[in-house]
Design a protein around this motif. Structure first.
Motif, PDB file in Angstrom:
ATOM      1  N   THR A 100      -2.616   2.057  -0.353  1.00 45.57           N
ATOM      2  CA  THR A 100      -1.933   3.071   0.465  1.00 45.57           C
ATOM      3  C   THR A 100      -2.872   3.597   1.542  1.00 45.57           C
ATOM      4  OG1 THR A 100      -0.587   3.677  -1.445  1.00 45.57           O
ATOM      5  CG2 THR A 100      -0.631   5.221   0.388  1.00 45.57           C
ATOM      6  N   CYS A 101      -4.138   3.795   1.205  1.00 43.52           N
ATOM      7  CA  CYS A 101      -5.123   4.250   2.205  1.00 43.52           C
ATOM      8  C   CYS A 101      -5.264   3.219   3.317  1.00 43.52           C
ATOM      9  CB  CYS A 101      -6.473   4.527   1.550  1.00 43.52           C
ATOM     10  SG  CYS A 101      -6.525   6.094   0.658  1.00 43.52           S
ATOM     11  N   LYS A 102      -5.213   1.931   2.981  1.00 43.09           N
ATOM     12  CA  LYS A 102      -5.279   0.887   4.009  1.00 43.09           C
ATOM     13  C   LYS A 102      -4.061   0.952   4.922  1.00 43.09           C
ATOM     14  CE  LYS A 102      -8.068  -2.410   1.426  1.00 43.09           C
ATOM     15  NZ  LYS A 102      -8.084  -3.684   0.702  1.00 43.09           N
ATOM     16  N   ARG A 103      -2.867   1.189   4.338  1.00 48.03           N
ATOM     17  CA  ARG A 103      -1.644   1.318   5.143  1.00 48.03           C
ATOM     18  C   ARG A 103      -1.732   2.522   6.080  1.00 48.03           C
ATOM     19  NH1 ARG A 103       1.360   0.448   0.665  1.00 48.03           N
ATOM     20  NH2 ARG A 103       1.990   2.622   0.519  1.00 48.03           N
ATOM     21  N   ILE A 104      -2.227   3.636   5.556  1.00 51.58           N
ATOM     22  CA  ILE A 104      -2.372   4.847   6.374  1.00 51.58           C
ATOM     23  C   ILE A 104      -3.386   4.598   7.490  1.00 51.58           C
ATOM     24  CG2 ILE A 104      -3.140   7.255   6.364  1.00 51.58           C
ATOM     25  CD1 ILE A 104      -2.110   7.382   3.424  1.00 51.58           C
ATOM     26  N   ALA A 105      -4.501   3.943   7.169  1.00 50.87           N
ATOM     27  CA  ALA A 105      -5.531   3.645   8.174  1.00 50.87           C
ATOM     28  C   ALA A 105      -4.952   2.773   9.283  1.00 50.87           C
ATOM     29  CB  ALA A 105      -6.728   2.963   7.516  1.00 50.87           C
ATOM     30  N   ARG A 106      -4.167   1.768   8.929  1.00 52.52           N
ATOM     31  CA  ARG A 106      -3.535   0.917   9.955  1.00 52.52           C
ATOM     32  C   ARG A 106      -2.580   1.729  10.830  1.00 52.52           C
ATOM     33  NH1 ARG A 106      -3.258  -3.138   6.136  1.00 52.52           N
ATOM     34  NH2 ARG A 106      -1.188  -2.460   5.499  1.00 52.52           N
TER      35      ARG A 106
ATOM     36  N   LEU B 117      -7.199   3.574  12.302  1.00 48.18           N
ATOM     37  CA  LEU B 117      -8.532   3.872  11.792  1.00 48.18           C
ATOM     38  C   LEU B 117      -9.177   2.583  11.301  1.00 48.18           C
ATOM     39  CD1 LEU B 117      -7.691   7.002   9.597  1.00 48.18           C
ATOM     40  CD2 LEU B 117      -8.733   7.005  11.860  1.00 48.18           C
ATOM     41  N   GLN B 118     -10.499   2.531  11.325  1.00 48.92           N
ATOM     42  CA  GLN B 118     -11.208   1.380  10.767  1.00 48.92           C
ATOM     43  C   GLN B 118     -11.268   1.459   9.245  1.00 48.92           C
ATOM     44  OE1 GLN B 118     -14.983   0.422  12.497  1.00 48.92           O
ATOM     45  NE2 GLN B 118     -14.248   0.654  14.583  1.00 48.92           N
TER      46      GLN B 118
ATOM     47  N   VAL C  41     -12.980   6.519   9.155  1.00 48.94           N
ATOM     48  CA  VAL C  41     -13.830   5.844  10.130  1.00 48.94           C
ATOM     49  C   VAL C  41     -12.961   5.528  11.345  1.00 48.94           C
ATOM     50  CG1 VAL C  41     -15.337   3.896  10.619  1.00 48.94           C
ATOM     51  CG2 VAL C  41     -15.252   4.837   8.303  1.00 48.94           C
ATOM     52  N   GLN C  42     -13.233   6.251  12.446  1.00 54.38           N
ATOM     53  CA  GLN C  42     -12.538   6.009  13.699  1.00 54.38           C
ATOM     54  C   GLN C  42     -13.340   5.024  14.538  1.00 54.38           C
ATOM     55  OE1 GLN C  42     -12.038  10.410  14.742  1.00 54.38           O
ATOM     56  NE2 GLN C  42     -10.114   9.550  15.461  1.00 54.38           N
ATOM     57  N   SER C  43     -12.757   4.580  15.649  1.00 58.68           N
ATOM     58  CA  SER C  43     -13.469   3.732  16.608  1.00 58.68           C
ATOM     59  C   SER C  43     -13.856   4.578  17.806  1.00 58.68           C
ATOM     60  CB  SER C  43     -12.573   2.589  17.085  1.00 58.68           C
ATOM     61  OG  SER C  43     -12.237   1.750  16.015  1.00 58.68           O
TER      62      SER C  43
ATOM     63  N   LEU D 296     -16.346   1.206  20.983  1.00 60.08           N
ATOM     64  CA  LEU D 296     -15.553   0.604  19.903  1.00 60.08           C
ATOM     65  C   LEU D 296     -16.351   0.449  18.606  1.00 60.08           C
ATOM     66  CD1 LEU D 296     -13.514  -2.096  21.842  1.00 60.08           C
ATOM     67  CD2 LEU D 296     -12.871   0.256  21.293  1.00 60.08           C
ATOM     68  N   GLU D 297     -17.507   1.101  18.519  1.00 57.32           N
ATOM     69  CA  GLU D 297     -18.307   1.083  17.308  1.00 57.32           C
ATOM     70  C   GLU D 297     -17.692   2.028  16.272  1.00 57.32           C
ATOM     71  OE1 GLU D 297     -22.380   1.996  18.200  1.00 57.32           O
ATOM     72  OE2 GLU D 297     -22.432   0.564  19.850  1.00 57.32           O
ATOM     73  N   PRO D 298     -17.955   1.793  14.969  1.00 56.01           N
ATOM     74  CA  PRO D 298     -17.437   2.685  13.927  1.00 56.01           C
ATOM     75  C   PRO D 298     -17.997   4.100  14.082  1.00 56.01           C
ATOM     76  CG  PRO D 298     -18.330   0.674  12.972  1.00 56.01           C
ATOM     77  CD  PRO D 298     -18.683   0.663  14.427  1.00 56.01           C
ATOM     78  N   LEU D 299     -17.139   5.079  13.881  1.00 53.23           N
ATOM     79  CA  LEU D 299     -17.522   6.486  14.002  1.00 53.23           C
ATOM     80  C   LEU D 299     -17.018   7.223  12.757  1.00 53.23           C
ATOM     81  CD1 LEU D 299     -18.723   8.735  15.752  1.00 53.23           C
ATOM     82  CD2 LEU D 299     -16.490   8.987  16.811  1.00 53.23           C
ATOM     83  N   PRO D 300     -17.903   7.451  11.756  1.00 59.22           N
ATOM     84  CA  PRO D 300     -17.481   8.133  10.529  1.00 59.22           C
ATOM     85  C   PRO D 300     -17.115   9.593  10.800  1.00 59.22           C
ATOM     86  CG  PRO D 300     -19.665   7.140  10.281  1.00 59.22           C
ATOM     87  CD  PRO D 300     -19.293   7.036  11.714  1.00 59.22           C
TER      88      PRO D 300
END
Length: 172
Positions: free
Chosen positions: A30-36, A40-41, A72-74, A79-83
């Motif tokens: 579910t967290c992966k679905r929300i991130a998509r 979010l990365q 983790v945003q971009s 476009l690098e990961p930004l926690p």
């Protein structure tokens, strides 16, 4: 129009009684679905505590809660990961939908209006995702990342290419 929500946990209004406490911790899928859905990365440790209570002397409910998450945003430039760590409290007023007597719909843009409860259900999952989205920076930027304006070309004219050809002909 049928919209698929990335996360849905509903509670019926008649289950609230004098008050309802609920803790939502979506699983990894579910967290992966929300991130998509939120672009979010990654999304870890997503927990939302809800407290729903009827508001005395009105037909409204108060939905209060606390959201904590590690996302983790971009970076918008590199476009690098930004926690990002989220820890935020929120409060939302809810009101039961009134039956429509006319076909006319009145739209108001008053920010103090309560959210309308449709079909006697409150979707806590939807509110959890909404509050996460409101907690994120809409334009994330890594510290030190700067936008560098590229140099403008000398002439931006369709005749610039012809002018360059003419000057070559003059040489030869």
């Amino acid at each position: 129009m049928n919209v698929t929500l990335p996360y849905s946990e509903t509670v019926r209004v008649n289950q609230i009684g004098a008050g309802l406490n609920r803790k939502l911790e979506p699983d990894a899928d579910t967290c992966k679905r929300i991130a998509r859905a939120l672009d979010l990365q990654g999304l870890d440790d997503f927990v939302v505590d809800f407290d729903v209570k009827p508001t005395p002397s009105t037909s409204e409910w108060t939905l209060k809660g606390r959201i904590t998450a590690h996302a983790v945003q971009s970076c918008g430039l590199t476009l690098e990961p930004l926690p990002v760590d989220v820890d935020r409290r929120f409060s939302i007023q809810l009101v039961q939908a009134k039956p429509q007597e006319t076909e006319e719909i009145e739209v108001t843009l008053d920010e103090e209006d309560a959210d309308v409860i449709e079909d006697g259900k409150i979707d806590l999952g939807q509110y959890a995702v909404e509050q996460l989205l409101l907690s994120l920076d809409p334009f994330p930027r890594k510290p030190g990342a700067e936008f560098v304006q590229p140099e403008e070309p000398g002439e931006i004219s369709p005749f610039a290419a012809l002018k360059a050809l003419k000057s070559q002909d003059d040489k030869g």
